[in-house]
Enzyme design. Structure first.
Site, PDB file in Angstrom:
ATOM      1  N   TRP A 358       0.771  -1.251   0.159  1.00 30.71           N
ATOM      2  CA  TRP A 358      -0.256   0.013   0.038  1.00 30.71           C
ATOM      3  C   TRP A 358       0.910   1.056   0.104  1.00 30.71           C
ATOM      4  O   TRP A 358       0.357   2.409  -0.340  1.00 30.71           O
ATOM      5  CB  TRP A 358      -0.913   0.071   1.225  1.00 30.71           C
ATOM      6  CG  TRP A 358      -0.225   0.139   2.578  1.00 30.71           C
ATOM      7  CD1 TRP A 358       0.271  -0.727   2.993  1.00 30.71           C
ATOM      8  CD2 TRP A 358      -0.288   1.263   3.241  1.00 30.71           C
ATOM      9  NE1 TRP A 358       0.956  -0.290   4.441  1.00 30.71           N
ATOM     10  CE2 TRP A 358       0.657   0.920   4.687  1.00 30.71           C
ATOM     11  CE3 TRP A 358      -0.864   2.350   3.346  1.00 30.71           C
ATOM     12  CZ2 TRP A 358       0.696   1.780   5.576  1.00 30.71           C
ATOM     13  CZ3 TRP A 358      -0.570   3.344   4.441  1.00 30.71           C
ATOM     14  CH2 TRP A 358      -0.034   2.948   5.568  1.00 30.71           C
ATOM     15  N   ASP A 359       2.168   1.077   0.106  1.00 32.40           N
ATOM     16  CA  ASP A 359       3.140   2.164   0.240  1.00 32.40           C
ATOM     17  C   ASP A 359       2.896   2.945  -1.090  1.00 32.40           C
ATOM     18  O   ASP A 359       3.158   4.463  -1.276  1.00 32.40           O
ATOM     19  CB  ASP A 359       4.674   1.747   0.281  1.00 32.40           C
ATOM     20  CG  ASP A 359       4.897   0.852   1.482  1.00 32.40           C
ATOM     21  OD1 ASP A 359       3.778   0.301   2.050  1.00 32.40           O
ATOM     22  OD2 ASP A 359       6.027   0.658   1.732  1.00 32.40           O
ATOM     23  N   GLU A 489       2.274  -1.480  13.552  1.00 26.98           N
ATOM     24  CA  GLU A 489       2.519  -3.097  13.566  1.00 26.98           C
ATOM     25  C   GLU A 489       2.972  -3.583  14.888  1.00 26.98           C
ATOM     26  O   GLU A 489       3.051  -4.645  15.138  1.00 26.98           O
ATOM     27  CB  GLU A 489       3.148  -3.586  12.407  1.00 26.98           C
ATOM     28  CG  GLU A 489       2.550  -3.502  10.942  1.00 26.98           C
ATOM     29  CD  GLU A 489       3.355  -3.742   9.852  1.00 26.98           C
ATOM     30  OE1 GLU A 489       2.812  -3.777   8.806  1.00 26.98           O
ATOM     31  OE2 GLU A 489       4.587  -3.716  10.157  1.00 26.98           O
ATOM     32  N   LYS A 602       5.444   2.201  16.383  1.00 19.14           N
ATOM     33  CA  LYS A 602       6.111   2.083  15.260  1.00 19.14           C
ATOM     34  C   LYS A 602       5.868   3.200  14.219  1.00 19.14           C
ATOM     35  O   LYS A 602       6.828   3.827  13.725  1.00 19.14           O
ATOM     36  CB  LYS A 602       6.016   0.575  14.515  1.00 19.14           C
ATOM     37  CG  LYS A 602       6.736   0.278  13.322  1.00 19.14           C
ATOM     38  CD  LYS A 602       6.500  -0.965  12.679  1.00 19.14           C
ATOM     39  CE  LYS A 602       7.403  -1.290  11.691  1.00 19.14           C
ATOM     40  NZ  LYS A 602       6.859  -2.504  10.868  1.00 19.14           N
ATOM     41  N   GLN A 603       4.421   3.265  13.960  1.00 14.05           N
ATOM     42  CA  GLN A 603       4.484   4.592  13.271  1.00 14.05           C
ATOM     43  C   GLN A 603       2.854   4.976  13.886  1.00 14.05           C
ATOM     44  O   GLN A 603       2.113   4.047  14.064  1.00 14.05           O
ATOM     45  CB  GLN A 603       4.338   4.526  11.872  1.00 14.05           C
ATOM     46  CG  GLN A 603       3.385   3.430  11.256  1.00 14.05           C
ATOM     47  CD  GLN A 603       3.359   3.212   9.601  1.00 14.05           C
ATOM     48  OE1 GLN A 603       3.865   2.506   9.148  1.00 14.05           O
ATOM     49  NE2 GLN A 603       3.065   4.463   9.012  1.00 14.05           N
TER      50      GLN A 603
END
Length: 761
Positions: A358-359, A489, A602-603
């Protein structure tokens, strides 16, 4: 963090050879041209640690999934872009000793990636075991002008001796992927041929039966004249063909070996024509010659940089970082072939299999919208449209019905091939990245007709997925989404991830708007789509509207923030600054259990959502959420820092924005996360471009108008960038003296700069 590369505005420079950094350098110094790519492996023998990698776009293998416990719905394979036949091989033996930098004494080692010219160069002086000393100077490139051609210039100068030398020039298809799940080799020989001066190998992939033909020719000169060859041995073995050439080398006389390669695949040629076509391509390259090939290659890069360069004055590290990111993006994807997409590692390594994530939609599309013709971004969207039947099939495997479409997390051909359950089944936000990309494309280009031609059919499938994935909570009197993983994640199998819920509801609303538009502007086309998808308009749109209106969003009213997911505040809230240096990165130092129970991110999912939908929130809401989540974010996802740069810029946190920019711009150059050896983070590099243009430059499109609200970091004296927008090319320069905007081509345009209208002609 490693800082062994020299700072330079146009070059990546490594001085001195440290074998501990070699696999990192192999990634960083990689070259490619959109059709093929090559890690910075040495041409000659190297017995030290290395990850050899040649890659051909679109050629993959379905490596059988390896998991401890099989679950229903698991993909049977993980698709991988393969380590392809090696075309750079050029082994050198002087007397009885092989040139091998793992065992030689090395002096004056220098490796340079010239991003302006698109070349990789290397020079060194090596002392062999018998004391013989020689200087080597090598240069190579993958031609941007001829996508199936690679070329090498390899010069050798004996410094304290004269002797006989033997050079082995070959094509080797007996290669293996480091990440092969069962240590399997994926290539089988189809054809090989070798004669004096030439070698050809055709290999096919098992199962998928892609054919790749790799052909090479060479010339050896001294003083511009052909060297007298004493002996040429033809070497053939399984999946290998080459020449061993023996000749005399004289002290202080430079001998230059030119090697030309043609790399062709059955994606672009009929299988039975591959050998003939490779000879034709190779003959053309040899006739043109190395110097002329290099000049036409450099001319393509010159034009590319004229279109997409970002200049930064006063900060060489920042300048080098952004150009490195742009360079890797442009040599990975050219947009010429709608069958291709952008792998997270591009042509620089094997991790993530070289497949599509999806990046592309969330990060890469904005870059190509602004730096290339609209057809390039359109091709990225068409790629997903063509995979719609597979997305419907993916959903059906998981129990969804009525044409629901669930786009894969990882794919080569549209079929899901990721095998970690908490991502494969639960990271469902990725399917709406396709919807957001459509919205991004339409807002930027004004091409609403895309909805009728391709987009609406995809949106209907995605909306059906969301309508079946939610469930009604009597307790909350709201629709909820259970058992998901957000972009962060480091939290799996959670309920009501705020980002996922928000994105799902937005997708339903956007689909309803698209239906109204296509019905009004393209009535007959709407009828075709409704018929093909068996769309029950009244029933389905009523349900979608109800879900969008009654979606549940977790929040903490006392703090005035949105929650990552239900129960997030049950965690012990700590700051990243409280962590010890030896704890970082967490994913390499902590157990997974410990990570999942911690608050560390993580984000940040909430900030990802605010970034995408910033107009939905007032400034104070954005500030409260940023101030809460940023201190907990470890940025161990390459996709994370750029989002924080853009939000920090919006909030006026200039120092923080700059620090995070350096992290994203130099993520691979300085190996922040200790993982560059696996390959560079290509897709996140588009986020570095966004950090400058959308972050520092404040570029947005609102009501069909370009807006800029720029600021300049304290460390810079100026910066400038170019963007293409609806047939125009604009250049924006920001300096201590103010903002300068110029229309370089296209019709007159009115833009907004710091809230004031500016007319450009």
């Amino acid at each position: 963090m490693k800082e062994f590369l020299k700072h330079h505005p146009w070059q990546i420079i490594e001085e001195g050879f440290d074998p501990h950094y070699h696999t990192i350098s192999e990634s960083v110094f990689s070259i490619g041209n959109g059709q093929m790519g090559q890690r910075a492996n040495f041409e000659e023998t190297y017995t030290g640690e290395t990850l050899r990698g040649s890659y051909v776009a679109g050629v993959y293998y379905p490596d059988k999934t390896r998991v401890g416990w099989w679950k229903n719905g698991y993909p049977e394979y993980f698709a991988k872009v393969l380590n392809a036949p090696n075309w750079i091989g050029l082994d050198l033996r002087v007397g009885k000793h092989v040139l091998d930098l793992a065992v030689c004494k090395i002096e004056d080692f220098r490796r340079v990636l010239d991003m302006q010219a698109g070349t990789l160069s290397r020079s060194f002086v090596a002392t062999l075991a018998d004391g013989k000393k020689l200087r080597v100077s090598a240069q190579r490139f993958c031609s941007m002008a001829r996508g199936e051609v690679g070329a090498i210039r390899y010069a050798v100068t004996p410094l304290n001796f004269s002797d006989q030398a033997t050079v082995s020039l070959f094509v080797d298809a007996d290669v293996v992927n480091k990440d092969s799940n069962y240590d399997e080799k994926f290539w089988e020989e189809v054809y090989k041929e070798a004669s004096a001066g030439c070698a050809i190998v055709t290999a096919q992939t098992k199962k998928t039966f892609f054919h790749v033909t790799t052909a090479m020719r060479y010339a050896i000169t001294a003083g511009g004249q052909p060297v007298r060859i004493d002996r040429t041995d033809i070497v053939e073995r399984e999946k290998f063909a080459g020449n061993e050439v023996t000749f005399n080398i004289e002290q202080d006389q430079e001998v230059v070996i030119y090697k030309y390669a043609a790399v062709l695949s059955s994606e672009n040629h009929a299988k039975d024509k591959l050998v003939a076509a490779s000879k034709e391509v190779l003959d053309g390259a040899v006739r043109t010659g190395y110097d002329a090939l290099l000049e036409e290659h450099k001319a393509v890069w010159k034009h590319t940089w004229e279109v997409c360069d970002i200049t930064i004055e006063g900060d060489v590290a920042a300048q080098q970082g952004i150009r490195f990111n742009i360079f890797q993006l442009m040599q990975t994807y050219t947009g010429k072939d709608e069958r291709l997409n952008i792998g997270p590692k591009g042509f620089t390594g094997e991790k993530y299999g070289g497949v599509t994530y999806w990046d592309t939609e969330a990060y890469c599309l904005p870059f190509f919208l602004s730096t290339a013709e609209p057809t390039v971004a359109r091709n990225l969207l068409i790629y997903r449209y063509k995979h719609l039947p597979k997305a419907i099939e993916n959903a059906r495997k998981l129990g969804f019905t009525r044409g629901a479409a669930f786009y894969p997390f990882v794919t080569m051909n549209g079929e899901e091939c990721h095998n970690e359950w908490e991502i494969t089944f639960e990271e469902i936000h990725r399917t709406s990245a396709m919807a957001y990309a459509m919205r991004d494309y339409i807002v930027y280009t004004g091409d609403k007709a895309y909805l009728a031609e391709y987009g609406l059919e995809v949106l209907i499938g995605i909306a059906r997925f969301w309508a079946q994935r939610v469930n009604w909570s009597s307790e909350k009197n709201k629709f909820v989404i259970l058992g998901v993983t957000g972009p962060n994640e480091y939290e799996n199998n959670v309920n009501n991830n705020w980002y996922t819920n928000y994105l799902g509801a937005w997708t339903l609303r956007f689909t309803l708007e698209a239906i109204d538009y296509v019905k009004g502007a393209f009535a007959s086309r709407f009828g075709e789509i409704a018929g093909r998808t068996q769309f029950q308009e009244a029933e389905e749109t009523t349900r979608w509207r109800e879900i969008a209106e009654k979606m549940y969003y977790p929040e903490d009213s006392r703090r005035g923030i949105f929650l990552q997911q239900d129960g997030f505040l049950d965690k012990e809230i700590r700051r990243v600054s409280d962590l010890r240096a030896e704890d970082r990165p967490l994913n390499q130092k902590w157990s997974w259990d410990r990570i999942l129970r911690s608050c560390f991110i993580k984000q940040a999912d909430v900030l990802q959502g605010i970034f995408l939908f910033e107009d939905d929130f007032d400034m104070e809401t954005i500030r409260r959420n940023y101030d809460f989540y940023e201190p907990m974010t470890v940025h161990e996802s390459s996709l994370s820092p750029c989002v924080h740069v853009i939000l920090a810029s919006k909030l006026g946190y200039k120092s923080m924005a700059y620090d995070l920019y350096l992290r994203t711009a130099r993520l691979d150059l300085d190996d922040y996360n200790n993982d560059t050896e696996d390959g560079c983070h290509i897709t996140s590099m588009a986020g570095t471009w966004m950090s400058v243009v959308k972050g520092f430059g404040g570029m947005r499109v609102k009501q069909d108008t370009l807006h800029f609200t720029p600021f300049i970091p304290d460390q810079w004296t100026s910066y400038s960038f170019r963007v293409e927008f609806r047939g125009r090319v604009l250049k924006v320069k920001v300096s201590r003296d103010g903002v300068e905007t110029r229309l370089e081509s296209g019709a007159a345009l009115e833009i907004m700069v710091n809230g004031a209208a500016v007319s450009l002609k």
